[in-house]
Design an enzyme around this catalytic site. Structure first.
Site, short mmCIF file in Angstrom:
data_model
loop_
_atom_site.label_atom_id
_atom_site.label_comp_id
_atom_site.label_asym_id
_atom_site.label_seq_id
_atom_site.Cartn_x
_atom_site.Cartn_y
_atom_site.Cartn_z
CE LYS A 189 -2.90 6.18 -1.50
NZ LYS A 189 -3.86 7.19 -1.93
CG ASP B 231 0.30 -2.79 11.35
OD1 ASP B 231 -0.01 -1.98 10.46
OD2 ASP B 231 -0.52 -3.37 12.07
CG LEU C 297 -7.53 0.98 16.82
CD1 LEU C 297 -7.64 -0.50 17.17
CD2 LEU C 297 -6.25 1.57 17.41
CE1 TYR D 115 -2.98 3.16 0.87
CE2 TYR D 115 -1.78 3.26 2.95
CZ TYR D 115 -2.65 3.83 2.03
OH TYR D 115 -3.18 5.07 2.29
CB ILE E 17 -4.60 -5.71 20.72
CG1 ILE E 17 -5.68 -4.94 21.50
CG2 ILE E 17 -3.27 -4.97 20.71
CD1 ILE E 17 -5.36 -4.79 23.00
CG PHE E 18 -4.03 -6.52 14.43
CD1 PHE E 18 -4.77 -7.67 14.71
CD2 PHE E 18 -4.54 -5.62 13.50
CE1 PHE E 18 -5.99 -7.90 14.08
CE2 PHE E 18 -5.75 -5.85 12.87
CZ PHE E 18 -6.49 -7.00 13.16
N1 UDP Z 1 -5.20 -2.34 14.79
C1 UDP Z 1 -5.52 -3.30 15.75
N2 UDP Z 1 -6.70 -3.97 15.61
C2 UDP Z 1 -7.58 -3.74 14.61
C3 UDP Z 1 -7.25 -2.74 13.64
C4 UDP Z 1 -6.06 -2.06 13.77
O1 UDP Z 1 -4.76 -3.56 16.68
O2 UDP Z 1 -8.62 -4.42 14.55
C5 UDP Z 1 -3.95 -1.59 14.92
C6 UDP Z 1 -3.05 -1.72 13.70
O3 UDP Z 1 -2.21 -2.85 13.80
C7 UDP Z 1 -2.26 -0.40 13.75
C8 UDP Z 1 -3.24 0.58 14.40
O4 UDP Z 1 -4.25 -0.23 15.02
O5 UDP Z 1 -1.15 -0.52 14.60
C9 UDP Z 1 -3.91 1.49 13.39
O6 UDP Z 1 -4.39 0.67 12.34
P1 UDP Z 1 -5.38 1.21 11.23
O7 UDP Z 1 -5.72 0.03 10.35
O8 UDP Z 1 -6.49 1.93 11.88
O9 UDP Z 1 -4.53 2.28 10.44
P2 UDP Z 1 -3.09 2.17 9.71
O10 UDP Z 1 -2.08 2.54 10.76
O11 UDP Z 1 -2.92 0.79 9.17
O12 UDP Z 1 -3.19 3.21 8.65
#
Ligand code: UDP
Length: 328
Positions: free
Chosen positions: A145, A284, A189, A141, A206-207
């Site tokens: 960009k 991430d 998130l 991704y 929580i990832f």
């Molecule tokens: N995240 C999470 N659980 C979820 C979705 C996101 O822990 O169900 C974490 C994700 O790993 C990242 C942060 O939340 O560290 C923000 O993720 P999001 O997808 O909102 O935005 P990104 O940072 O990918 O643009």
């Protein structure tokens, strides 16, 4: 003069389009509804359904409206999905942008505000991240960009187009005019946490909690969507005044962890929001926090809604009023 907004039925594109409309500008939205619904097309704009790389359609729009500039939002935005299916991202984000820019130049449109992302930087070498920071995206991704930014840079030098590439950190919140975050499927998130508070989901996953951050969860710079909108107004005015191409970070300069977001949402919603830690999501970076000093200097822009409480509360307001998103 009209402003062409690709992806204007989406969350950020829609919010920005509404800001331009409320300033009295003529706005033309182009969207293929691949990630949004007809209900989210901003009221008061001219609307065309289609892909942003459809050259014939761009030519028709340019014939029917005098386009001063294009604000290009249409894109896929899921970092995790892009790791599984990079082709989809290179095709839909990079190749489509190439097609769009070509069609715009054919139509004589030479000013572009491009939705870029903090994901162009990858794992930070230092923080806060400024625009000179090395660019090594950790997922396709971010690469898709970055490639598009490179196309703009090259076209700017060779064809004399002018652009503002705006690198968003984590957009969130609602502009209070009925526009909110509703992706299909939802992967972000804050909306997922709030859907858990609404009982739409049983728990939030929580990832990963083994990142090198204070509480082990990823840290992000959340930026209110209304602050992004004001930056777009300023970037458009900047290009219209004849200023040169520029790339700018848009963030609020503070980092919040996944656990802090969940805790804040518990406080604001009054719901326990069950959370379970699962494995890391591929691609991430651990910390993404912006320096937006350059946007401050060049555009005179400053984020106004900087506290996590305010951002989550404004998102919660929208989710409470729209429990089914735009599908209601
Ligand atoms: N995240 C999470 N659980 C979820 C979705 C996101 O822990 O169900 C974490 C994700 O790993 C990242 C942060 O939340 O560290 C923000 O993720 P999001 O997808 O909102 O935005 P990104 O940072 O990918 O643009």
């Amino acid at each position: 003069m009209a402003i062409l907004v690709t992806g204007g039925a989406g969350y950020i594109g829609g919010t920005v389009a509404r800001s331009f409309l409320s300033r009295g500008e003529e706005v033309v939205v182009l969207d293929d509804f691949s990630k949004s619904l007809p209900a989210s097309v901003p009221e008061g704009c001219a609307f065309y359904e289609g892909r942003s790389d459809n050259g014939e359609l761009i030519a028709k729009i340019a014939k029917e409206h005098e386009i001063s500039a294009c604000l290009h939002f249409a894109a896929f935005i899921e970092a995790g999905e892009s790791v599984k299916d990079p082709y989809k991202y290179f095709y839909n984000n990079t190749a489509s942008s190439l097609g769009l820019f070509h069609a715009l130049m054919d139509a004589g449109v030479k000013k572009i505000v491009f939705s870029s992302t903090a994901a162009v930087y990858g794992e930070p070498k230092y923080t806060p991240i400024d625009e000179e920071h090395p660019k090594n995206p950790t997922n396709p991704y971010g690469l898709s960009k970055l490639f598009t930014e490179k196309i703009l840079e090259t076209f700017s030098a060779s064809y004399g187009i002018r652009y503002a590439a705006l690198r968003y950190f984590n957009a969130c919140g609602s502009d209070g005019t009925g526009n909110g975050e509703d992706h299909h499927p939802e992967t972000h998130l804050i909306p997922l946490v709030l859907q858990t508070a609404q009982g739409i989901r049983k728990q939030i996953f929580i990832f990963g909690d083994d990142y090198p951050t204070p509480d082990g969860t990823c840290v992000r710079d959340y930026i209110h969507v209304s602050d992004l909108a004001s930056a777009h107004l300023a970037a458009y005015d900047y290009l219209m005044s004849g200023s040169p191409s520029v790339s700018l970070n848009l963030g609020n300069g503070s980092g919040f962890s996944v656990k802090e977001v969940i805790e804040t949402a518990r406080k604001i919603t009054g719901h326990p929001i069950p959370a379970e830690t699962v494995q890391r999501r591929p691609g991430d970076p651990s910390v993404l926090v912006a320096s937006s000093e350059k946007a401050g200097k060049i555009l005179g822009w400053k984020p106004e809604r900087r506290s996590l409480d305010e951002m989550v509360a404004s998102a919660w307001e929208w989710h409470k009023n729209n429990p089914n998103g735009y599908g209601a």
